[in-house]
Design a protein around this motif. Sequence first.
Motif, mmCIF file in Angstrom:
data_model
loop_
_atom_site.group_PDB
_atom_site.id
_atom_site.type_symbol
_atom_site.label_atom_id
_atom_site.label_comp_id
_atom_site.label_asym_id
_atom_site.label_seq_id
_atom_site.Cartn_x
_atom_site.Cartn_y
_atom_site.Cartn_z
ATOM 1 N N VAL A 262 -12.594 -3.519 5.797
ATOM 2 C CA VAL A 262 -11.672 -4.653 5.855
ATOM 3 C C VAL A 262 -10.371 -4.253 6.536
ATOM 4 N N ARG A 263 -9.770 -5.228 7.203
ATOM 5 C CA ARG A 263 -8.422 -5.078 7.740
ATOM 6 C C ARG A 263 -7.509 -5.968 6.906
ATOM 7 N N VAL A 264 -6.455 -5.387 6.382
ATOM 8 C CA VAL A 264 -5.539 -6.114 5.502
ATOM 9 C C VAL A 264 -4.159 -6.132 6.146
ATOM 10 N N LEU A 265 -3.580 -7.329 6.251
ATOM 11 C CA LEU A 265 -2.271 -7.478 6.868
ATOM 12 C C LEU A 265 -1.299 -8.082 5.869
ATOM 13 N N PHE A 266 -0.153 -7.438 5.713
ATOM 14 C CA PHE A 266 0.901 -7.912 4.827
ATOM 15 C C PHE A 266 2.125 -8.274 5.656
ATOM 16 N N LYS A 267 2.653 -9.465 5.455
ATOM 17 C CA LYS A 267 3.849 -9.903 6.164
ATOM 18 C C LYS A 267 5.058 -9.880 5.244
ATOM 19 N N GLY A 268 6.228 -9.592 5.829
ATOM 20 C CA GLY A 268 7.477 -9.700 5.089
ATOM 21 C C GLY A 268 7.591 -8.715 3.945
ATOM 22 N N ASP A 269 8.317 -9.091 2.910
ATOM 23 C CA ASP A 269 8.628 -8.178 1.810
ATOM 24 C C ASP A 269 7.397 -7.652 1.099
ATOM 25 N N VAL A 270 6.329 -8.451 1.090
ATOM 26 C CA VAL A 270 5.124 -8.030 0.386
ATOM 27 C C VAL A 270 4.531 -6.768 1.002
ATOM 28 N N ALA A 271 4.869 -6.474 2.274
ATOM 29 C CA ALA A 271 4.359 -5.273 2.941
ATOM 30 C C ALA A 271 4.835 -4.008 2.248
ATOM 31 N N GLY A 272 5.974 -4.080 1.601
ATOM 32 C CA GLY A 272 6.511 -2.907 0.927
ATOM 33 C C GLY A 272 6.103 -2.789 -0.530
ATOM 34 N N GLU A 273 5.325 -3.734 -1.021
ATOM 35 C CA GLU A 273 4.900 -3.723 -2.413
ATOM 36 C C GLU A 273 3.582 -2.958 -2.565
ATOM 37 N N GLY A 274 3.294 -2.527 -3.789
ATOM 38 C CA GLY A 274 2.078 -1.760 -4.035
ATOM 39 C C GLY A 274 0.880 -2.644 -4.307
ATOM 40 N N VAL A 275 0.606 -3.569 -3.404
ATOM 41 C CA VAL A 275 -0.453 -4.557 -3.642
ATOM 42 C C VAL A 275 -1.831 -3.902 -3.682
ATOM 43 N N SER A 325 -4.522 -13.602 -2.788
ATOM 44 C CA SER A 325 -3.597 -14.265 -3.714
ATOM 45 C C SER A 325 -2.204 -13.647 -3.656
ATOM 46 N N ARG A 326 -2.135 -12.403 -3.182
ATOM 47 C CA ARG A 326 -0.847 -11.711 -3.048
ATOM 48 C C ARG A 326 -0.288 -11.837 -1.626
ATOM 49 N N ARG A 327 -0.728 -12.895 -0.926
ATOM 50 C CA ARG A 327 -0.225 -13.240 0.411
ATOM 51 C C ARG A 327 -0.622 -12.237 1.490
ATOM 52 N N ALA A 328 -1.782 -11.595 1.301
ATOM 53 C CA ALA A 328 -2.309 -10.718 2.332
ATOM 54 C C ALA A 328 -3.322 -11.482 3.174
ATOM 55 N N ALA A 329 -3.336 -11.198 4.473
ATOM 56 C CA ALA A 329 -4.371 -11.746 5.351
ATOM 57 C C ALA A 329 -5.487 -10.716 5.419
ATOM 58 N N VAL A 330 -6.684 -11.116 5.028
ATOM 59 C CA VAL A 330 -7.797 -10.181 4.910
ATOM 60 C C VAL A 330 -8.894 -10.552 5.913
ATOM 61 N N GLU A 331 -9.309 -9.567 6.694
ATOM 62 C CA GLU A 331 -10.415 -9.763 7.641
ATOM 63 C C GLU A 331 -11.517 -8.776 7.307
ATOM 64 N N VAL A 332 -12.705 -9.284 6.970
ATOM 65 C CA VAL A 332 -13.848 -8.424 6.697
ATOM 66 C C VAL A 332 -14.463 -8.031 8.042
ATOM 67 N N MET A 333 -14.396 -6.743 8.377
ATOM 68 C CA MET A 333 -14.899 -6.273 9.658
ATOM 69 C C MET A 333 -16.404 -6.071 9.626
ATOM 70 N N ASN A 334 -16.913 -5.587 8.510
ATOM 71 C CA ASN A 334 -18.371 -5.564 8.279
ATOM 72 C C ASN A 334 -18.632 -5.336 6.800
ATOM 73 N N HIS A 335 -19.744 -5.876 6.323
ATOM 74 C CA HIS A 335 -20.118 -5.740 4.914
ATOM 75 C C HIS A 335 -20.844 -4.423 4.684
ATOM 76 N N GLY A 336 -20.881 -4.033 3.436
ATOM 77 C CA GLY A 336 -21.509 -2.771 3.070
ATOM 78 C C GLY A 336 -22.988 -2.725 3.434
ATOM 79 N N ARG A 337 -23.443 -1.508 3.636
ATOM 80 C CA ARG A 337 -24.850 -1.331 4.012
ATOM 81 C C ARG A 337 -25.696 -1.075 2.788
#
Length: 337
Positions: A262-275, A325-337
């Motif tokens: 997965v690729r996880v993107l955090f914008k703004g202040d949430v990027a500095g949190e321990g999500v 739910s914690r305002r992260a943009a999540v992209e699944v690049m590939n599912h488990g094998r």
Amino acid sequence: MIEIEQLTKTYKTKYGTVTGVDNVSLTVGEGEIFGIVGYSGAGKSSLIRCINLLERPTSGVIRIGGTDLTKLGSGQLRKSRLKIGMIFQHFYLISQKTVYDNVAFALRAAGTPAKKIRPRVEELLEMVGLADKRDVFPGQLSGGQKQRVGIARALANDPTVLLCDEATSALDPNTTLSILRLLKEINRKLNITIVLITHEMNVVKEICDRMAIMQGGRVIEEGAVYDVFASPQTELTREFISSVVSFDVPEQVLASVRGTLVRVLFKGDVAGEGVIADMLQRHAVKGNFLHGAIEYIQERPLGIFIMELTGERGAVTDALEYLQSRRAAVEVMNHGR
């Protein structure tokens, strides 16, 4: 401040008509720093030279401060151009004149009274950090110092707009950074509107508020710099961004992934949190970080992470929903094998 409407610029060549700028519309706000990015031949130089009518558009409208420059006569246009400063990649200083006289030349050309020239030149040289170089000739200056003279000259007649045509392309990285910081300081101090063209995303990332990407004479993407970096909409934009923020994972590493990538993107202040740490504690999954960093764009954090999640499919799904739910943009690049 600057309104460009359906601007087109074509050129006649021996091979036929070539379109340099193709139906471009842009608006640049007062006091804004606006970057125009593109590779060689994208049309960005033609566009910026049309803004002050160094090249007359084939069609379209260019308004600066509400005045349509394309409708002005030659006398009115010369007067309007005094309020549009321009700096160039290759400086274009007069080698036989001192730093002082290079800046004074712009004032004399504009008909400034003689008694006002000296204090204005000295004020400008102080502003760009060259007060001690007033009697030096361009050949004795470094590239960065030459560009500072060019900036002082461009500001001589107190313009409301400053156009920068690849102003840092001939400079090394450290000098580029110092020039960009000077431009930003001038922008904030004078509230001058700056339009700069470049092929370097680092330049845009450093000082611009908004940006446009050009390709084939057209604007293919536009927006706030932070938003473009966070969510690029075109492949070319992603290519430019990757030159500044690289998150490529080696193929051999990807080949070894057995969980959900997965690729996880955090914008703004949430990027500095321990999500992510919270997610791993709350859900029955394990995380293997493959790549990631937090970049600061316009002094706002942007976090991008690539990781492998392993666990039961339901637990992985719950973990991804928690990230969202914690305002992260999540992209699944590939599912488990």
